[in-house]
Design an enzyme around this catalytic site. Sequence first.
Site, PDB file in Angstrom:
ATOM      1  N   LYS A 195       0.820  -1.215   0.000  1.00  0.00           N
ATOM      2  CA  LYS A 195       0.000   0.000   0.000  1.00  0.00           C
ATOM      3  C   LYS A 195       0.862   1.277   0.000  1.00  0.00           C
ATOM      4  O   LYS A 195       2.067   1.213   0.267  1.00  0.00           O
ATOM      5  CB  LYS A 195      -0.941  -0.039   1.214  1.00  0.00           C
ATOM      6  CG  LYS A 195      -1.981  -1.162   1.141  1.00  0.00           C
ATOM      7  CD  LYS A 195      -2.985  -1.055   2.287  1.00  0.00           C
ATOM      8  CE  LYS A 195      -4.040  -2.159   2.215  1.00  0.00           C
ATOM      9  NZ  LYS A 195      -5.064  -2.016   3.282  1.00  0.00           N
TER      10      LYS A 195
ATOM     11  N   HIS B 254      -2.177  -5.335   1.469  1.00  0.00           N
ATOM     12  CA  HIS B 254      -3.467  -5.995   1.263  1.00  0.00           C
ATOM     13  C   HIS B 254      -3.188  -7.427   0.843  1.00  0.00           C
ATOM     14  O   HIS B 254      -2.216  -7.684   0.129  1.00  0.00           O
ATOM     15  CB  HIS B 254      -4.271  -5.310   0.149  1.00  0.00           C
ATOM     16  CG  HIS B 254      -5.380  -6.177  -0.392  1.00  0.00           C
ATOM     17  ND1 HIS B 254      -6.609  -6.230   0.207  1.00  0.00           N
ATOM     18  CD2 HIS B 254      -5.407  -7.058  -1.422  1.00  0.00           C
ATOM     19  CE1 HIS B 254      -7.358  -7.113  -0.448  1.00  0.00           C
ATOM     20  NE2 HIS B 254      -6.649  -7.627  -1.446  1.00  0.00           N
TER      21      HIS B 254
ATOM     22  N   ASN C   7      -2.060   0.423   6.635  1.00  0.00           N
ATOM     23  CA  ASN C   7      -1.613  -0.860   7.202  1.00  0.00           C
ATOM     24  C   ASN C   7      -0.742  -1.699   6.255  1.00  0.00           C
ATOM     25  O   ASN C   7      -0.721  -2.916   6.316  1.00  0.00           O
ATOM     26  CB  ASN C   7      -2.792  -1.649   7.772  1.00  0.00           C
ATOM     27  CG  ASN C   7      -3.815  -2.046   6.733  1.00  0.00           C
ATOM     28  OD1 ASN C   7      -3.643  -1.749   5.554  1.00  0.00           O
ATOM     29  ND2 ASN C   7      -4.861  -2.728   7.148  1.00  0.00           N
TER      30      ASN C   7
ATOM     31  N   GLU D 249      -9.489 -10.801  -7.758  1.00  0.00           N
ATOM     32  CA  GLU D 249      -8.561  -9.673  -7.576  1.00  0.00           C
ATOM     33  C   GLU D 249      -7.368  -9.768  -8.531  1.00  0.00           C
ATOM     34  O   GLU D 249      -6.886  -8.742  -9.016  1.00  0.00           O
ATOM     35  CB  GLU D 249      -8.074  -9.640  -6.123  1.00  0.00           C
ATOM     36  CG  GLU D 249      -9.210  -9.288  -5.162  1.00  0.00           C
ATOM     37  CD  GLU D 249      -8.776  -9.221  -3.708  1.00  0.00           C
ATOM     38  OE1 GLU D 249      -9.622  -8.913  -2.866  1.00  0.00           O
ATOM     39  OE2 GLU D 249      -7.581  -9.478  -3.414  1.00  0.00           O
TER      40      GLU D 249
ATOM     41  N   TYR E  50     -12.384  -2.159  -3.792  1.00  0.00           N
ATOM     42  CA  TYR E  50     -12.892  -2.333  -2.417  1.00  0.00           C
ATOM     43  C   TYR E  50     -14.421  -2.230  -2.356  1.00  0.00           C
ATOM     44  O   TYR E  50     -14.971  -1.895  -1.305  1.00  0.00           O
ATOM     45  CB  TYR E  50     -12.243  -1.317  -1.481  1.00  0.00           C
ATOM     46  CG  TYR E  50     -10.875  -1.731  -0.970  1.00  0.00           C
ATOM     47  CD1 TYR E  50     -10.713  -2.884  -0.194  1.00  0.00           C
ATOM     48  CD2 TYR E  50      -9.737  -0.978  -1.230  1.00  0.00           C
ATOM     49  CE1 TYR E  50      -9.464  -3.270   0.294  1.00  0.00           C
ATOM     50  CE2 TYR E  50      -8.478  -1.353  -0.743  1.00  0.00           C
ATOM     51  CZ  TYR E  50      -8.360  -2.505   0.019  1.00  0.00           C
ATOM     52  OH  TYR E  50      -7.129  -2.888   0.515  1.00  0.00           O
TER      53      TYR E  50
HETATM   54  P1  ATP Z   1      -7.105  -5.812   3.204  1.00  0.00           P
HETATM   55  O1  ATP Z   1      -8.444  -6.144   2.559  1.00  0.00           O
HETATM   56  O2  ATP Z   1      -6.601  -4.427   2.871  1.00  0.00           O
HETATM   57  O3  ATP Z   1      -6.091  -6.893   2.984  1.00  0.00           O
HETATM   58  P2  ATP Z   1      -8.074  -6.826   5.690  1.00  0.00           P
HETATM   59  O4  ATP Z   1      -8.640  -7.932   4.861  1.00  0.00           O
HETATM   60  O5  ATP Z   1      -7.172  -7.177   6.826  1.00  0.00           O
HETATM   61  O6  ATP Z   1      -7.300  -5.794   4.789  1.00  0.00           O
HETATM   62  P3  ATP Z   1     -10.688  -5.637   5.612  1.00  0.00           P
HETATM   63  O7  ATP Z   1     -11.704  -5.877   6.670  1.00  0.00           O
HETATM   64  O8  ATP Z   1     -10.846  -6.301   4.285  1.00  0.00           O
HETATM   65  O9  ATP Z   1      -9.247  -5.933   6.250  1.00  0.00           O
HETATM   66  O10 ATP Z   1     -10.620  -4.063   5.403  1.00  0.00           O
HETATM   67  C1  ATP Z   1     -10.036  -3.506   4.229  1.00  0.00           C
HETATM   68  C2  ATP Z   1      -9.199  -2.317   4.606  1.00  0.00           C
HETATM   69  O11 ATP Z   1     -10.059  -1.292   5.108  1.00  0.00           O
HETATM   70  C3  ATP Z   1      -8.196  -2.571   5.736  1.00  0.00           C
HETATM   71  O12 ATP Z   1      -6.969  -3.044   5.272  1.00  0.00           O
HETATM   72  C4  ATP Z   1      -8.040  -1.206   6.324  1.00  0.00           C
HETATM   73  O13 ATP Z   1      -7.085  -0.444   5.588  1.00  0.00           O
HETATM   74  C5  ATP Z   1      -9.402  -0.599   6.151  1.00  0.00           C
HETATM   75  N1  ATP Z   1     -10.170  -0.775   7.386  1.00  0.00           N
HETATM   76  C6  ATP Z   1     -10.755  -1.891   7.863  1.00  0.00           C
HETATM   77  N2  ATP Z   1     -11.377  -1.671   9.027  1.00  0.00           N
HETATM   78  C7  ATP Z   1     -11.197  -0.360   9.289  1.00  0.00           C
HETATM   79  C8  ATP Z   1     -11.577   0.506  10.343  1.00  0.00           C
HETATM   80  N3  ATP Z   1     -12.320   0.052  11.373  1.00  0.00           N
HETATM   81  N4  ATP Z   1     -11.199   1.799  10.272  1.00  0.00           N
HETATM   82  C9  ATP Z   1     -10.464   2.257   9.240  1.00  0.00           C
HETATM   83  N5  ATP Z   1     -10.061   1.493   8.206  1.00  0.00           N
HETATM   84  C10 ATP Z   1     -10.412   0.216   8.231  1.00  0.00           C
HETATM   85 MG    MG Z   2      -9.814  -7.617   3.101  1.00  0.00          MG
END
Ligand code: ATP
Ligand code: MG
Length: 137
Positions: free
Chosen positions: A9, A115, A112, A126, A49
């Site tokens: 990211k 992804h 974070n 994806e 997303y």
């Molecule tokens: P990713 O899909 O990016 O690999 P993930 O699968 O661990 O991450 P998801 O639940 O799919 O988490 O959420 C997608 C992204 O949205 C997260 O990586 C994060 O950047 C953001 N995100 C998720 N939860 C929150 C939150 N509570 N507040 C802010 N951003 C969030």
């Molecule tokens: Mg995810």
Amino acid sequence: MQKTLSIIKPDAVKKGVIGKIIDRFESNGLRIAAAKKLKLSEEDAKNFYIVHKDRPFYGELVKFMTSGPVVVMVLEGENAVAKNRELMGATDPKKAENGTIRADFADSIDANAVHGSDSLENAAIEISFFFSNREIC
Ligand code: ATP
Ligand code: MG
């Protein structure tokens, strides 16, 4: 053998840790089958997303993902989907286990670092979002 999609990211690209993150994958049995650096358009990020479109953080997530270039990769290996998620650590870096990519390189739940696809089915969707078959070796 499975394939999964990984994105380094914008926060991690800005920090200059692309190589360190790729090393985590290569050192743990995940091969880089495809890779490119690009900047997501707002439309790209919204579509990628789309499953989160009703979540309160959707707008911020799109803004963050378009804030700078990303590196998208196809990782290949045994159990690649779960292995990648394990190496990434929890979504919130404060909750991520020591030694995971997010524990070591991420600053916050939105910035974070990486992804990773969360299922084999989503991995296929994806991967085809970013790569044509001829780009995957
Ligand atoms: P990713 O899909 O990016 O690999 P993930 O699968 O661990 O991450 P998801 O639940 O799919 O988490 O959420 C997608 C992204 O949205 C997260 O990586 C994060 O950047 C953001 N995100 C998720 N939860 C929150 C939150 N509570 N507040 C802010 N951003 C969030
Ligand atoms: Mg995810």
